[in-house]
Design a protein around this motif. Structure first.
Motif: not given
Length: 221
Positions: A116-133
């Motif tokens: 029951n801890f308060k949690v917030e998840t912050v998304p990040g850019i994936t390695s495969f999206c970075s690689a494709a760019s």
């Protein structure tokens, strides 16, 4: 109430962390960064060092990939995070890429939510999206589906046209052979956006590298 932030810091490029991720880091009293080797560096920590405010407690925790002692090490890390949260301190757990893509954070999140801890998840850019760019290659288009899989599942490819192969390290030859048999074109990217970045399409050159931080983008028309 103290909060646990699970922060995806992207592929390792210091400029590819989100503004929200930076703000969460600045709001944290404690930063926990994972490493896969005992006493080793943390890529996730190196990515965000410049955003950590003075006086913040920074701790690197060893999360073994497997083998003897894994459960003990993981429990030690979880206990440490829980202790700091109970002290009323905000904690950021850093993870390379995105927190919900092949990440240790997934298990940590479940553990903390059960308590029951308060949690917030912050998304990040994936390695495969970075690689494709970086490569300038389309990941998926039109009505096609994209399959993201670990190297251990490469032989299960059926009619897919667009595939991302993760966890390629030490399975390079197996993966490349399977892709060639199924008529795929591929590009190998290691250390996307970081020092030592490599982009390779030649099979023999790829087999000479064998880098842990690597993936393959593949497609067939």
């Amino acid at each position: 109430m103290a909060k646990l932030y699970g922060i995806g810091v992207g592929p390792g490029d210091t400029e590819l962390i989100t503004v929200k991720g930076v703000r969460a880091i600045e709001d944290s009293d404690v930063i926990v960064a994972p490493t896969g080797t005992e006493g080793g560096e943390s890529i996730a920590l190196n990515t965000v060092k410049e955003y950590i405010k003075p006086g913040t407690e920074v701790v690197i925790k060893h999360f073994p990939m497997g083998g003897k002692g894994k459960e003990i090490k993981v429990k030690e890390a979880y206990d440490f995070i829980e202790e700091r949260l109970r002290e009323g301190k905000n904690v950021s757990f850093l993870t390379i890429g995105d927190p919900f893509v092949y990440s240790t954070y997934i298990h940590l999140l479940k553990n903390m939510e059960e308590k029951n801890f308060k949690v917030e998840t912050v998304p990040g850019i994936t390695s495969f999206c970075s690689a494709a760019s970086i490569v300038g290659q389309t990941i998926v288009v039109g009505d096609n589906r994209l399959t993201v899989m670990p190297a251990t599942k490469v032989h299960e490819i059926t009619d897919e046209k667009y595939v991302v192969i993760m966890k390629v390290y030490k399975r390079e030859e197996e993966v490349l052979n399977a892709l060639e048999e199924k008529g795929f074109k591929y590009v190998y990217v290691s250390r996307a956006g970081r020092e030592g970045q490599l982009i390779l399409e030649d099979k023999e050159e790829i087999l000479k590298v064998r880098d842990y931080m690597s993936l393959i983008l593949a497609n067939r028309e």
